[in-house]
Write a protein that holds these residues in place. Structure first.
Motif, PDB file in Angstrom:
ATOM      1  N   GLN A  57      36.969  39.879  39.004  1.00 22.54           N
ATOM      2  CA  GLN A  57      37.150  39.759  40.448  1.00 22.54           C
ATOM      3  C   GLN A  57      35.875  39.246  41.097  1.00 22.54           C
ATOM      4  OE1 GLN A  57      39.516  40.061  42.778  1.00 22.54           O
ATOM      5  NE2 GLN A  57      41.034  40.318  41.170  1.00 22.54           N
ATOM      6  N   LYS A  58      36.029  38.380  42.072  1.00 20.12           N
ATOM      7  CA  LYS A  58      34.881  37.834  42.787  1.00 20.12           C
ATOM      8  C   LYS A  58      34.715  38.456  44.168  1.00 20.12           C
ATOM      9  CE  LYS A  58      33.892  34.839  39.595  1.00 20.12           C
ATOM     10  NZ  LYS A  58      32.866  35.140  38.660  1.00 20.12           N
ATOM     11  N   ALA A  59      35.810  38.929  44.771  1.00 18.19           N
ATOM     12  CA  ALA A  59      35.753  39.475  46.123  1.00 18.19           C
ATOM     13  C   ALA A  59      35.048  40.834  46.111  1.00 18.19           C
ATOM     14  CB  ALA A  59      37.155  39.614  46.693  1.00 18.19           C
ATOM     15  N   LYS A  87      34.856  43.195  48.290  1.00 19.47           N
ATOM     16  CA  LYS A  87      35.674  44.296  48.817  1.00 19.47           C
ATOM     17  C   LYS A  87      36.599  44.845  47.731  1.00 19.47           C
ATOM     18  CE  LYS A  87      37.796  46.693  52.115  1.00 19.47           C
ATOM     19  NZ  LYS A  87      37.480  48.078  52.127  1.00 19.47           N
TER      20      LYS A  87
END
Length: 68
Positions: A4-6, A8
């Motif tokens: 995952q890059k996000a 949040k």
């Protein structure tokens, strides 16, 4: 989760991991893999991710105890 890059999403996932550790403990987990994952999260540039990873590591420490 490691792909995952996000920030949040990663931070929320780490909060979930920490809550699952509190509720269910560490029985049956591969601690080595979990700790490596959390160490990588500590290298994240986002402060919320680092904070969540730190909280999860503290929870692991509470359950796993000292490595001495």
């Amino acid at each position: 989760m490691s792909k995952q890059k996000a920030p949040k999403v990663v931070a929320d996932s780490l909060v979930w991991v920490e809550q699952a550790l509190v509720e269910f403990g560490i029985a049956g987990l591969s601690l080595r893999s979990l700790i490596e994952f959390l160490k990588n999260a500590l290298k994240n540039s986002n402060a919320a991710v680092r904070t969540s990873a730190t909280k999860a590591l503290v929870t692991v420490k509470l359950f796993a105890g000292s490595c001495e």
